[in-house]
Motif scaffolding. Sequence first.
Motif, mmCIF file in Angstrom:
data_model
loop_
_atom_site.group_PDB
_atom_site.id
_atom_site.type_symbol
_atom_site.label_atom_id
_atom_site.label_comp_id
_atom_site.label_asym_id
_atom_site.label_seq_id
_atom_site.Cartn_x
_atom_site.Cartn_y
_atom_site.Cartn_z
ATOM 1 N N THR A 291 2.296 -6.017 11.893
ATOM 2 C CA THR A 291 2.237 -4.838 11.027
ATOM 3 C C THR A 291 1.361 -3.764 11.667
ATOM 4 N N PHE A 386 6.949 -4.401 3.344
ATOM 5 C CA PHE A 386 5.706 -3.633 3.448
ATOM 6 C C PHE A 386 5.876 -2.481 4.442
ATOM 7 N N ARG A 390 8.131 2.618 2.383
ATOM 8 C CA ARG A 390 7.951 4.066 2.256
ATOM 9 C C ARG A 390 9.303 4.787 2.253
ATOM 10 N N PHE A 494 5.248 -1.567 -7.109
ATOM 11 C CA PHE A 494 5.241 -2.398 -5.924
ATOM 12 C C PHE A 494 3.905 -3.112 -5.874
ATOM 13 N N VAL A 495 3.872 -4.307 -6.399
ATOM 14 C CA VAL A 495 2.652 -5.102 -6.374
ATOM 15 C C VAL A 495 3.057 -6.416 -5.753
ATOM 16 N N MET A 496 2.882 -6.525 -4.438
ATOM 17 C CA MET A 496 3.494 -7.649 -3.736
ATOM 18 C C MET A 496 2.480 -8.420 -2.915
ATOM 19 N N VAL B 188 -3.190 -0.229 6.392
ATOM 20 C CA VAL B 188 -2.187 0.643 5.807
ATOM 21 C C VAL B 188 -0.886 0.402 6.566
ATOM 22 N N ALA B 189 0.247 0.439 5.858
ATOM 23 C CA ALA B 189 1.540 0.226 6.510
ATOM 24 C C ALA B 189 1.760 1.312 7.559
ATOM 25 N N ASP B 193 2.218 4.112 3.757
ATOM 26 C CA ASP B 193 2.332 3.574 2.405
ATOM 27 C C ASP B 193 3.266 2.388 2.492
ATOM 28 N N PRO B 194 3.049 1.321 1.820
ATOM 29 C CA PRO B 194 1.939 0.904 0.953
ATOM 30 C C PRO B 194 0.663 0.529 1.733
ATOM 31 N N ILE B 195 -0.303 0.007 0.972
ATOM 32 C CA ILE B 195 -1.574 -0.404 1.547
ATOM 33 C C ILE B 195 -1.775 -1.895 1.274
ATOM 34 N N LEU B 206 -0.076 -2.814 -2.362
ATOM 35 C CA LEU B 206 0.229 -1.893 -3.457
ATOM 36 C C LEU B 206 0.690 -0.577 -2.859
ATOM 37 N N ARG B 207 1.587 0.108 -3.558
ATOM 38 C CA ARG B 207 1.896 1.472 -3.155
ATOM 39 C C ARG B 207 0.726 2.357 -3.558
#
Lengths: 713, 222
Positions: A291, A386, A390, A494-496, B188-189, B193-195, B206-207
């Motif tokens: 990532t 993730f 966006r 988005f809570v992942m 951070v992505a 976003d997201p983080i 989370l976004r």
Amino acid sequence: MKNEFLVAVCGNPNTGKSTIFNHLTGVRQHVGNYPGVTVEKKEGILVYEKYKIKLVDLPGIYSLTAYSPEEIIARNFVIENKPDLVIDIVDCSNLDRNLYLAIQLMELGVPLLLVFNMSDEAEKKGIRIDTKKMSELLGIPIVKTVGHKGIGLDELKKEIVRCCMRTKFHSYEFIRYGKEIDSTIAELKRILDQDKEFSTNYNTFWIALKLIEKDEDVKELVKKSFKNPSLVFNFLEEKISYIESIFGEDTTTIMADARYGLISGITNECVRRVDVEKRRRVSDRIDFILTHRFLGIPIFLALMYLVFWFTFKIGSVPMEWIDNFFRFLTENINHFWIGKSYLKSLLLDGIIGGVGAVLVFLPNIMFLFFAIGVLEYSGYMARAAFIIDRVMHRIGLHGKSFIPMLIGFGCNVPGIMATRTLESKRERLLTILVLPLMSCGARLPIYLLIIPAFFPKKLHTPMLWLIYLIGVILAIISAKVLKHLLFKGETSPFVMELPPYRIPTLKSLVLYVWEKSFLYLKKAGTIILAASIVLWFLSTFPKPQKYSMDYNLAIEKIKLNASLSDKEKERLIIDLENRKIAEEVEKSYMGRIGKFVEPLFSPLGFDWKITTAILGALSAKEVFVSQLGIVNRVGEATEESESLRDRLKKQYDPLVGFCIMLWALVSAPCIATFAITKQETGSWKWAVAQFFGLTLMAYILVLITYQIGRAIL
Amino acid sequence: MELTHSLEDYIEAIWLIGQEKKVVRVKDIMKFFGYKVSSVNKALKNLAKRELINYEKYGYVEITDKGIEVAKRINKKHRLLYKFFVDFLGVADDVASRDACNIEHYLSEETFDRLCEFVDFISSEHCKECFEKWRQHIESKRRCEVRLSELNKGKKALIKRILANDSMKQKFYSMGLVPGEEIIVEKVAPLGDPIDFMIKDYHLSLRKTEADMVVVELIQEK
């Protein structure tokens, strides 16, 4: 004595729940959907000694609130089906969060068995759990396991049976939320118990508790089923505002606080943390690369390309075997069964063709789900979401919608099946509905036929890009519109969790692939087969009673004509045979329907030949090309047929050509897509809505394009 | 004659409403508390019995001189406490108001007088320098309260509260995002976003829109 039991398996996502479920039941599984929703339901049988235990795998959830359909399904299952035992799989390397669900299950007052899975990972992290003490404190049996290594599973089976046989189990009255809330629960329970019918049907303690926690679903339940709801709500409102004024917090927070308080009390007594070497965890180091700010996206794209390549390129090898096998079968039947009959045609074109149409997707599905299984079980799937969220969020979808959409470019059927990785029901449905706008591989032959026929060479590539782009843009617009129409005002946050990386086991991968393939064959396969036979029937019957000319006689005449060379003879005979087939199709039901609907399609620039080909394309989009060849008297054409292109050029102009492509892109998906949508959404409603919605959209788009184009040109 | 806390609240409310309006109706009192009729009527009857108000069922409520005296006494405590919490301790408005409402009933006359003196003393010239330092300390602490989305990579913070509707709150709580918990911004992505956060020893992403709902207090690394 009772020897058949119902046991529900429950737990957080990424706790190895499905691995344990698979180990317990093996292949004796039944996979389906909960009625009418896009949430998967898995059942299996565990036979142990003389006992037969039906295990139901509930969706992976973090709590029993009314937050998501999955949570509601899980808790309603427990409430309505009253299982003999609920097994909660707990990831012991993350005890606090996992026990939150356990506490909520205890609140429901169900007989519970805790499985502390991944105990090896916890050991590595320096977490030592005194399960014996914890079990005593909670009054719940606990079994330690390492699911993927199969450790502790025999003991688990034994414990399941033992728990089912218990006549009495511990009550969980030790859970406290503070004096005010406890007394309010008790008072509320007293009010609820006044309705005898209500109190026999529901656990009034739990209802009271959920009311105080402001659970919308339970509020609705009380409004509907309790005889005097205003009594409850007046009391509730006053109490809640009183409690909130004392604590300076809302009741939702107070309850959550109390639960975590209880958890930390228990873990303080039973869990010891040993300082392990402070090195960065392996998982974090992998994440650092996968990532990474600059490397993350290239790696993601490369992996996605690999998944696509694996599914369609490697997948095409066994596909060819299947193809060859069916060709071999057809040839042999033709060889031994001489002459023509309807029965033979039914067998060859209808049944074998239909079975072939079903099986042809199977390699793709198997290869795709193997790849997805690897991504999912290793933990990369969450990272993929993730990384790309966006972009996907911009167009109204979820990070996890990316893979299904990408696969959709190869074939919509496995693409729609791949939406199973989306946990949220809303996003899954949305992705399924717009996915057919991803221009699949079967539509490519249509473009390849049309574009060279009507457009100059330098426009070939841009034209092809344009069509694909239109599909993507339409998908984005439809996603936004549908989101507004179907889920207005609902937020989909988005809570992942990003689970630690793990090495997937071969057994779980094989089971995963087997499960999806079997599901496809059983559910979608039957629909595809039936529809193929119907389409065969429509295009074969009725046979013309009288042909416009005697083809056989004409062919005989040519054969005897001495003034023609052999080559010329052959050409003329083929031409006559093509005309004959064309006439047969024209007079078949399909041709008749094609002609019947012609007036409807003439504002789009389509004549009966095109509409008949469109009807044929329902079985599979590429059939459009061969069908168009037949009605244009050039025989079964391919996308490279120059003679068909010549015919098209003579009859139509580039505008009609473009409209055909636009129609092929947008309109009704093939029956396989229709079948898979029905299977995956769990209802005919969505499949039918998608089918007609897309067709209507295609009609409007092509109508506008054609009419404006005509006016300008 | 001891009054219960809720009766004290009622008499205070009646007096406050009476300051703004000529006549006080039951309706106004109900609106003030958001309670149901039954409890208001019971309380008013009780107050009338103690001769703090004159009250006919469903009619106007008239506060007596004795009532005014009681109400004023309670309100004075309320105002002092509120002022103390907001101006001296730097507590947020709504929290101060709620706390003052609760404490006013328990505060004895003696402590009340002492507190008055203390407030006067602190605001006088003797303590000016020290008081100013204290104000700055509070101010810097309040500035530490930010939204989770505003934190940079590697920062550590304490969750204070969640600004969302009930069902969203329940979701956050079930993921371990509870007030008092420590949270670290992991990364951070690639697209911003997201983080990814670390909480309760696991990774949670989370976004920004979701992270914006979480109020945290930054933990300054020494």
